[in-house]
Design a protein around this motif. Structure first.
Motif, PDB file in Angstrom:
ATOM      1  N   ASP A 632       3.804  23.075  40.868  1.00 16.38           N
ATOM      2  CA  ASP A 632       2.205  23.592  40.503  1.00 16.38           C
ATOM      3  C   ASP A 632       3.143  24.663  39.408  1.00 16.38           C
ATOM      4  N   HIS A 633       3.810  24.734  39.964  1.00  7.94           N
ATOM      5  CA  HIS A 633       4.149  25.831  38.865  1.00  7.94           C
ATOM      6  C   HIS A 633       5.760  25.534  37.504  1.00  7.94           C
ATOM      7  N   ILE A 634       5.899  24.600  37.346  1.00 13.98           N
ATOM      8  CA  ILE A 634       6.071  24.180  35.721  1.00 13.98           C
ATOM      9  C   ILE A 634       6.269  24.948  34.620  1.00 13.98           C
ATOM     10  N   GLY A 635       7.802  25.366  34.261  1.00 15.68           N
ATOM     11  CA  GLY A 635       7.449  26.054  33.183  1.00 15.68           C
ATOM     12  C   GLY A 635       7.597  28.084  33.255  1.00 15.68           C
ATOM     13  N   VAL A 701      11.503  27.179  35.878  1.00 10.45           N
ATOM     14  CA  VAL A 701      11.166  25.793  36.575  1.00 10.45           C
ATOM     15  C   VAL A 701      11.099  24.299  35.558  1.00 10.45           C
ATOM     16  N   ALA A 702      11.878  23.659  35.796  1.00 12.80           N
ATOM     17  CA  ALA A 702      12.087  22.899  34.959  1.00 12.80           C
ATOM     18  C   ALA A 702      11.141  21.892  34.965  1.00 12.80           C
ATOM     19  N   ARG A 703      11.679  21.109  36.102  1.00 13.02           N
ATOM     20  CA  ARG A 703      11.856  20.006  36.976  1.00 13.02           C
ATOM     21  C   ARG A 703      11.644  20.233  38.436  1.00 13.02           C
ATOM     22  N   ALA A 704      10.929  19.236  39.002  1.00 13.16           N
ATOM     23  CA  ALA A 704      10.832  18.916  40.331  1.00 13.16           C
ATOM     24  C   ALA A 704      10.213  17.874  41.277  1.00 13.16           C
ATOM     25  N   ASP A 705      11.163  17.106  41.305  1.00 12.54           N
ATOM     26  CA  ASP A 705      11.098  15.588  42.053  1.00 12.54           C
ATOM     27  C   ASP A 705      10.880  15.222  43.093  1.00 12.54           C
TER      28      ASP A 705
END
Length: 746
Positions: A632-635, A701-705
């Motif tokens: 929820d916090h990408i970028g 935060v760049a990626r969340a898999d």
């Protein structure tokens, strides 16, 4: 040629020559059996145990391994080459293609190419032939027989086409998808999370075939994902109806006859202190002032075994589960909820049957005498930890005098425990606030305060008292078979390595001397490191230098706590070994004979194994929620601390929420970085930029898999490189996750 005798060491006042130490090492190598060894063992055996000679021996062993004279079975451990070209072992399958076999004979790990694997699955018992060794070439093995296939299933997401369906697995043990005939889908549709069993894998096919065992729900839905984590570790995610129905037939049964056979303690002030979301209360404390100034403290534990009889359907299910499992948003109980939250739970203002340890204590925390008895109690109040803490801090509220007295006693017990060498592994634990759909909305930290420590100290006191009551028989008498919770001494090599690494950051750690001295030194380091950038790294290494605590019938004491005798007696609602201890106590207090050690040891091992699986599942659920929260916090940008430095990138732990992610080496594009293993840093070749363990760093935060539980960061201000196209399976690349945090289970 013979090795130097241990009582005639070299390298003291007379310097050993290169010829001397090489001849001595050669003699040791060729006179020793096939068991692996390291440079420290060799140095000690040949009497050359000084720092300079140990270093020389380490380099010589590495040279011999490179020349093919020795085999390096694992980093820093060697053995002489095997004489046979066949072996048996356990197959280790990896989704990155780096399969191997761990041999039964000596634990050597040998690479197995996929084409030579016979499609063995992870954990299968196999027979292999080992290719001839050549200088500078890693040995390879070829699987010739699958001796015993390990039953296993795989979890993933279903995709259904017109003629065939596939399962894309989440497993780190399988790179390929699994083909599922439409008739074997068990109602699964595209997007479902499912458990699949491989039914066949012909040698001429690259992809196995399977069938759906169970459908967990839609991929991405909270319950489906939590059940998938449980299934991944082979843990149950639903309760058999027959067991639930058997439990519902059990009533309280607190009759006059039952009470008459017990010590009635319903008249003494009694209360429970538990987490605010707890529903099962398996321990309570009572306190009464005695004439002369002493106090009587009762540690009362739910008498589960009064209701759960040996061999019953409920008992068999509890024995198999061995423990309750605590995921981020749910508890999977060992016992049916009718028992765990109802009949056995020490709810306030209800008569309850308990097994108790009752102490008479002086005001300075000394135990004058103790008694183990079956009792009946009635709790006056249910406190949450927060409520009890407020009373301790303010001195006001319900039972303030009793709580303050217990708190003072607990602090004296705690001080004495650390004085006697107990290790303080008190670390913050990550917790989440979850919305009604199971989605994490906030991260917070569980902090152990005085109220928590109060309960901990009295539970520890009860556990060690029970263990000593059975184990400390004295004289030539033999103790009866019992369940102990033991913790072995630390691995000396790991402790020395920890001391070396701690010295890089300016901390001194004692590695020799008595256990009390070593542990005091370790406690000082753990205290000094708090709040520092290197805290996570050094405290994690400190935990890993320790052995795992396990259940066994062979008492060797509990090193971490500094106790000669210790068991688990205080949580029978959630741990099966505590039920075992209750039954043994009942038997032995009544004068019964000792039970079979062999059978008891089997149950101990099963409980230890299940405890480890439950801990793994708990860590996996925390990691999943961390990644889900950060998605929820990408970028967004966060302050972090470099918590790990490796050849594939930097691990960074965020200050605000303790979420940990990787800054991949590929995204450090401003320079070409080398990994300086000795100093735990990455060093840029052109600009000499350094990323060092413990350094503060700002990341984005760049990626969340969430499927892979992987979180990627980039250094703030730098754009991440794009991921490979989806046609390329990223599991084919060797990607390693940071190790999970470990919480001590005493």
């Amino acid at each position: 040629m013979t090795a130097k005798k241990k009582d005639a060491p070299m390298g003291g006042t007379k310097k050993a020559s290169a010829t001397d130490f090489r001849e001595a090492v050669n003699a040791y190598i060729y006179s020793e059996p096939a068991a692996p060894f390291n440079y420290r063992q060799v140095a000690k055996a040949v009497g050359m145990d000084t720092e300079s000679l140990r270093r020389a021996i380490a380099m010589y062993l590495a040279e011999l391994a490179y020349d093919g004279v020795l085999i390096e079975t694992s980093p820093g451990r060697y053995k002489t080459p095997r004489r046979t070209l066949t072996a048996t072992g356990v197959f280790v399958r990896r989704s990155n293609g780096k399969n191997s076999v761990v041999t039964d004979e000596d634990g050597e790990t040998i690479f197995v190419a996929e084409r030579n694997s016979m499609h063995a699955l992870n954990g299968d018992k196999v027979r292999v032939t080992i290719a001839a060794r050549r200088k500078g070439v890693e040995p390879e093995a070829v699987v010739t027989e699958i001796i015993e296939a390990k039953p296993q299933t795989f979890i993933g997401t279903i995709s259904v086409d017109r003629n065939v369906a596939t399962l894309r697995t989440d497993s780190k043990y399988l790179a390929s998808d699994i083909i599922i005939p439409r008739g074997k889908l068990k109602g699964a549709v595209t997007g479902d999370k499912a458990i699949v069993r491989i039914t066949s894998w012909p040698s001429d096919r690259n992809i196995p075939r399977g069938e759906v065992v169970d459908v967990l729900g839609k991929s991405g839905e909270n319950t489906a994902e939590m059940h998938a984590i449980l299934a991944e570790f082979g843990l149950p995610y639903k309760y058999p109806q027959a067991v639930e129905k058997a439990a519902e037939r059990i009533g309280p049964g607190i009759t006059d006859d039952v009470v008459a056979a017990r010590r009635d303690m319903r008249g003494e002030t009694t209360f429970t202190i538990d987490p605010r979301d707890a529903k099962d209360f398996d321990d309570a404390l009572s306190i009464m002032r005695l004439p002369g100034g002493n106090v009587r403290v009762g540690v009362h534990i739910a008498d589960v075994t009064h209701y759960v009889r040996p061999g019953s359907i409920i008992d068999r299910e509890a024995s198999e589960r061995a423990t309750s499992v605590y995921l981020v948003d749910r508890t999977i109980p060992m016992l049916p909820e009718h028992l765990s939250n109802g009949i056995c739970s020490l709810n306030p203002h209800e008569d309850k049957l308990t097994f108790s340890v009752i102490f008479e204590m002086t005001p300075d925390g000394k135990v004058v005498k103790s008694e183990i008895a079956r009792t009946v109690i009635n709790s006056d109040r249910r406190f949450t930890y927060e409520e009890a803490q407020e009373v301790i801090e303010t001195g006001k509220g319900d039972f303030s005098d009793e709580l303050l007295t217990l708190d003072a006693l607990a602090k004296k017990l705690r001080a004495a425990r650390f004085e006697n060498g107990s290790v303080d592994f008190d670390r913050e634990e990550v917790r989440f606030n979850i919305d009604d759909k199971g989605h994490p909305t906030e991260v917070y930290f569980k902090e152990s305060k005085d109220a928590n420590k109060l309960i901990e100290e009295f539970m520890l006191l009860a556990n060690r008292t029970v263990a000593a009551a059975i184990g400390a028989v004295g004289g030539k008498k033999k103790a009866k078979a019992f369940v102990y919770r033991v913790h072995d001494v630390p691995d000396q090599e790991r402790l020395v390595d920890l001391a070396r690494l701690a010295s890089v950051f300016g901390y001194r750690l004692k590695t020799d001397g008595s256990a009390r001295e070593v542990n005091r030194s370790l406690n000082r380091m753990l205290e000094d490191v708090k709040g520092k950038g290197e805290e996570n790294f050094l405290s994690t290494l400190a935990i890993r230098s320790m052995a795992k605590a396990v259940y066994t019938t062979e008492n060797i004491g509990h090193y971490g706590l500094g106790f000669d005798y210790y068991t688990h007696f205080t949580s029978p609602i959630r741990r099966y070994p505590d039920m075992m201890v209750h039954r043994l106590l009942e038997r032995y207090l009544a004068g019964g004979r000792s039970v079979s050690v062999d059978r008891l040891e089997e149950e101990c091992k099963h409980s230890s194994d299940m405890e480890q699986l439950a801990a793994n599942a708990e860590r996996a659920s925390i990691k999943y929620k961390q990644v889900e929260y950060m998605a929820d916090h990408i970028g967004e940008e966060y302050e972090g601390i470099i918590s790990g430095v490796t050849e594939w990138g930097l691990y960074v732990e965020l200050v605000d929420n303790k979420c940990e992610g990787l800054v991949p080496m590929r995204d450090l594009a401003d320079d070409f970085y080398d990994f300086d293993e000795r100093n735990y840093c990455l060093v840029g070749r052109r600009h000499n930029n350094r990323y060092r363990l413990g350094d503060s760093i700002k990341v984005q935060v760049a990626r969340a898999d969430v499927d892979k539980k992987q979180l990627d960061f980039v250094v703030a201000g730098k754009e991440p490189r794009p991921l490979p196209p989806k046609s390329i399976d990223p599991r084919a690349a060797a990607h390693k996750n940071a190790p999970g945090k470990k919480r001590r289970r005493r």
